[in-house]
Design an enzyme around this catalytic site. Structure first.
Site, PDB file in Angstrom:
ATOM      1  N   SER A   8     -49.862 -87.888 -71.334  1.00 28.01           N
ATOM      2  CA  SER A   8     -49.509 -86.374 -71.151  1.00 28.01           C
ATOM      3  C   SER A   8     -50.053 -85.943 -69.803  1.00 28.01           C
ATOM      4  O   SER A   8     -51.371 -85.651 -69.772  1.00 28.01           O
ATOM      5  CB  SER A   8     -49.908 -85.896 -72.594  1.00 28.01           C
ATOM      6  OG  SER A   8     -49.929 -84.150 -72.198  1.00 28.01           O
ATOM      7  N   HIS A  31     -45.243 -87.688 -70.341  1.00 30.87           N
ATOM      8  CA  HIS A  31     -44.977 -86.677 -71.579  1.00 30.87           C
ATOM      9  C   HIS A  31     -45.351 -85.113 -70.944  1.00 30.87           C
ATOM     10  O   HIS A  31     -46.234 -85.137 -70.439  1.00 30.87           O
ATOM     11  CB  HIS A  31     -45.832 -86.998 -72.587  1.00 30.87           C
ATOM     12  CG  HIS A  31     -45.808 -86.171 -73.845  1.00 30.87           C
ATOM     13  ND1 HIS A  31     -44.991 -86.057 -74.917  1.00 30.87           N
ATOM     14  CD2 HIS A  31     -46.520 -84.964 -74.366  1.00 30.87           C
ATOM     15  CE1 HIS A  31     -44.845 -85.256 -75.923  1.00 30.87           C
ATOM     16  NE2 HIS A  31     -45.877 -84.577 -75.566  1.00 30.87           N
ATOM     17  N   ASP A  33     -45.711 -81.476 -71.694  1.00 32.47           N
ATOM     18  CA  ASP A  33     -45.912 -80.388 -72.836  1.00 32.47           C
ATOM     19  C   ASP A  33     -45.640 -78.982 -72.351  1.00 32.47           C
ATOM     20  O   ASP A  33     -45.963 -78.325 -71.541  1.00 32.47           O
ATOM     21  CB  ASP A  33     -47.401 -80.064 -73.341  1.00 32.47           C
ATOM     22  CG  ASP A  33     -47.624 -81.682 -74.222  1.00 32.47           C
ATOM     23  OD1 ASP A  33     -46.980 -82.071 -75.047  1.00 32.47           O
ATOM     24  OD2 ASP A  33     -48.675 -82.248 -73.787  1.00 32.47           O
ATOM     25  N   MET A  35     -45.650 -75.056 -73.554  1.00 36.70           N
ATOM     26  CA  MET A  35     -46.257 -74.116 -74.506  1.00 36.70           C
ATOM     27  C   MET A  35     -46.025 -72.765 -74.076  1.00 36.70           C
ATOM     28  O   MET A  35     -46.085 -72.515 -73.092  1.00 36.70           O
ATOM     29  CB  MET A  35     -47.672 -74.641 -74.624  1.00 36.70           C
ATOM     30  CG  MET A  35     -47.986 -75.788 -75.157  1.00 36.70           C
ATOM     31  SD  MET A  35     -49.777 -76.139 -75.252  1.00 36.70           S
ATOM     32  CE  MET A  35     -50.121 -77.839 -75.112  1.00 36.70           C
ATOM     33  N   HIS A  64     -41.600 -82.181 -74.525  1.00 38.05           N
ATOM     34  CA  HIS A  64     -42.233 -81.664 -75.754  1.00 38.05           C
ATOM     35  C   HIS A  64     -42.167 -80.197 -75.789  1.00 38.05           C
ATOM     36  O   HIS A  64     -43.067 -79.707 -75.233  1.00 38.05           O
ATOM     37  CB  HIS A  64     -43.615 -82.471 -76.075  1.00 38.05           C
ATOM     38  CG  HIS A  64     -44.123 -82.084 -77.361  1.00 38.05           C
ATOM     39  ND1 HIS A  64     -45.537 -82.294 -77.602  1.00 38.05           N
ATOM     40  CD2 HIS A  64     -43.495 -81.078 -78.563  1.00 38.05           C
ATOM     41  CE1 HIS A  64     -45.560 -81.582 -79.041  1.00 38.05           C
ATOM     42  NE2 HIS A  64     -44.379 -81.293 -79.373  1.00 38.05           N
ATOM     43  N   MET A  66     -42.952 -76.967 -77.171  1.00 41.22           N
ATOM     44  CA  MET A  66     -43.816 -76.020 -78.445  1.00 41.22           C
ATOM     45  C   MET A  66     -43.451 -74.567 -78.128  1.00 41.22           C
ATOM     46  O   MET A  66     -44.386 -73.937 -77.702  1.00 41.22           O
ATOM     47  CB  MET A  66     -45.257 -76.530 -78.123  1.00 41.22           C
ATOM     48  CG  MET A  66     -45.542 -77.990 -78.598  1.00 41.22           C
ATOM     49  SD  MET A  66     -47.055 -78.577 -78.112  1.00 41.22           S
ATOM     50  CE  MET A  66     -46.800 -79.088 -76.619  1.00 41.22           C
ATOM     51  N   MET A 135     -46.630 -85.229 -85.229  1.00 42.30           N
ATOM     52  CA  MET A 135     -47.902 -84.669 -84.429  1.00 42.30           C
ATOM     53  C   MET A 135     -49.094 -85.393 -85.400  1.00 42.30           C
ATOM     54  O   MET A 135     -49.246 -85.039 -86.555  1.00 42.30           O
ATOM     55  CB  MET A 135     -48.007 -83.153 -84.441  1.00 42.30           C
ATOM     56  CG  MET A 135     -46.719 -82.562 -83.465  1.00 42.30           C
ATOM     57  SD  MET A 135     -47.268 -83.051 -81.886  1.00 42.30           S
ATOM     58  CE  MET A 135     -48.826 -82.579 -81.551  1.00 42.30           C
ATOM     59  N   ASP A 173     -48.513 -88.181 -81.280  1.00 40.61           N
ATOM     60  CA  ASP A 173     -49.022 -87.102 -79.958  1.00 40.61           C
ATOM     61  C   ASP A 173     -50.202 -86.510 -80.527  1.00 40.61           C
ATOM     62  O   ASP A 173     -50.152 -85.783 -81.652  1.00 40.61           O
ATOM     63  CB  ASP A 173     -47.949 -86.214 -79.516  1.00 40.61           C
ATOM     64  CG  ASP A 173     -48.279 -85.403 -78.535  1.00 40.61           C
ATOM     65  OD1 ASP A 173     -49.346 -85.648 -78.006  1.00 40.61           O
ATOM     66  OD2 ASP A 173     -47.674 -84.440 -78.459  1.00 40.61           O
TER      67      ASP A 173
HETATM   68  C1  DX5 Z   1     -50.961 -81.040 -77.881  1.00 40.91           C
HETATM   69  C2  DX5 Z   1     -49.985 -81.985 -77.051  1.00 40.91           C
HETATM   70  C3  DX5 Z   1     -50.219 -83.131 -76.612  1.00 40.91           C
HETATM   71  C4  DX5 Z   1     -51.633 -83.393 -75.866  1.00 40.91           C
HETATM   72  C5  DX5 Z   1     -52.406 -84.577 -76.172  1.00 40.91           C
HETATM   73  O1  DX5 Z   1     -50.303 -80.151 -78.461  1.00 40.91           O
HETATM   74  O2  DX5 Z   1     -48.798 -81.916 -77.633  1.00 40.91           O
HETATM   75  O3  DX5 Z   1     -49.258 -83.857 -75.828  1.00 40.91           O
HETATM   76  O4  DX5 Z   1     -51.297 -83.490 -74.512  1.00 40.91           O
HETATM   77  O5  DX5 Z   1     -53.465 -84.613 -75.746  1.00 40.91           O
HETATM   78  P1  DX5 Z   1     -54.460 -85.753 -76.222  1.00 40.91           P
HETATM   79  O6  DX5 Z   1     -53.863 -87.011 -75.904  1.00 40.91           O
HETATM   80  O7  DX5 Z   1     -55.632 -85.450 -75.231  1.00 40.91           O
HETATM   81  O8  DX5 Z   1     -54.847 -85.431 -77.697  1.00 40.91           O
HETATM   82 ZN    ZN Z   2     -47.164 -83.359 -76.761  1.00 40.11          ZN
END
Ligand code: DX5
Ligand code: ZN
Length: 227
Positions: A8, A31, A33, A35, A64, A66, A135, A173
């Site tokens: 990620s 990956h 993210d 948000m 991903h 969110m 998750m 994840d």
């Molecule tokens: C959290 C994200 C993850 C995050 C994971 O909401 O969806 O993808 O990057 O980070 P680590 O591996 O540090 O828990």
């Molecule tokens: Zn993620």
């Protein structure tokens, strides 16, 4: 059983993302993210960044989302060329029609479940998806601790996929490290997102290799027994 490691870039150096992507070229997918500061209490980046990452990444993009209202926003990420687009079950209005639309555009369709979300209502919908993301932390931030209580749900989804004879990837994840990856592999995951475990080291490729080795040392619950 194929093991996929998806670093990620939430944990990467955002001022040098092209360079960071080059350092994880031995991974399976990157990956990404997204948000929106509404569905989760944090903000990253959006479509314009994904379009640019798509141009320079040596490996395919695993997006991903969110975000609220993925029905409205997700298809553009598929159109940008993302290999897979995963939206949250809790945010989607019409998950099946959204998944069909993503597939029609040419992306793999994924559905994500927060730690507190029951998988039961979604098990009948599995044929509509290419990936389920269970998750293993509350979405929103990197560097959190793996929530072990999510493993029975992961195992239930893995059993449902296996029983139905489907080829649906099972992704985890959050809090995935060399210590926790084996637990998730045994519970049925085949696709592992890791942010801090990959980028909080000098050589991300070494971290990717050691995560791969740790996952391989823990047989998947539906792996052939004679191997
Ligand atoms: C959290 C994200 C993850 C995050 C994971 O909401 O969806 O993808 O990057 O980070 P680590 O591996 O540090 O828990
Ligand atoms: Zn993620």
């Amino acid at each position: 059983m194929t093991t996929r490691i998806n670093p990620s870039i939430l944990a990467a150096d955002w001022a040098n993302l092209e360079h960071e992507l080059g350092r994880i070229a031995t991974a399976d997918l990157v990956h990404v993210d997204i948000m929106d500061n509404h569905f989760v209490p944090n903000l990253t980046f959006g479509l314009q960044m994904v379009e640019r990452l798509q141009q320079v990444s040596p490996i395919p993009l695993d997006v991903h989302l969110m975000i609220d209202d993925p029905d409205r926003w997700a298809p553009a990420y598929a159109e940008a060329g993302a290999f897979s687009v995963t939206f949250h079950a809790e945010a989607a209005g019409e998950p099946v029609s959204l998944a069909r639309r993503l597939r029609q555009i040419g992306a793999r369709a994924g559905i994500a479940l927060k730690p507190g979300t029951d998988a039961t209502p979604y098990l009948d919908l599995l044929p509509e998806f290419d990936q389920v993301l269970v998750m293993t932390v509350e979405p929103g931030f990197g560097g959190q601790s793996f929530i072990h209580e999510t493993m029975p749900k992961l195992a239930r989804v893995a059993d449902a996929v296996h029983d139905a004879g489907l080829d649906v990837w099972l992704q985890v994840d959050g809090g995935i490290t060399a210590d926790t990856i084996g637990i998730a592999a045994e519970a049925g995951a085949d696709t592992f997102v890791a942010g801090s475990a990959v980028f909080n080291g000098d050589v991300p490729a070494d971290r990717i290799a050691s995560l791969r080795a740790s996952a391989a040392a823990h047989p998947h619950r539906h792996a052939p027994r004679h191997r």
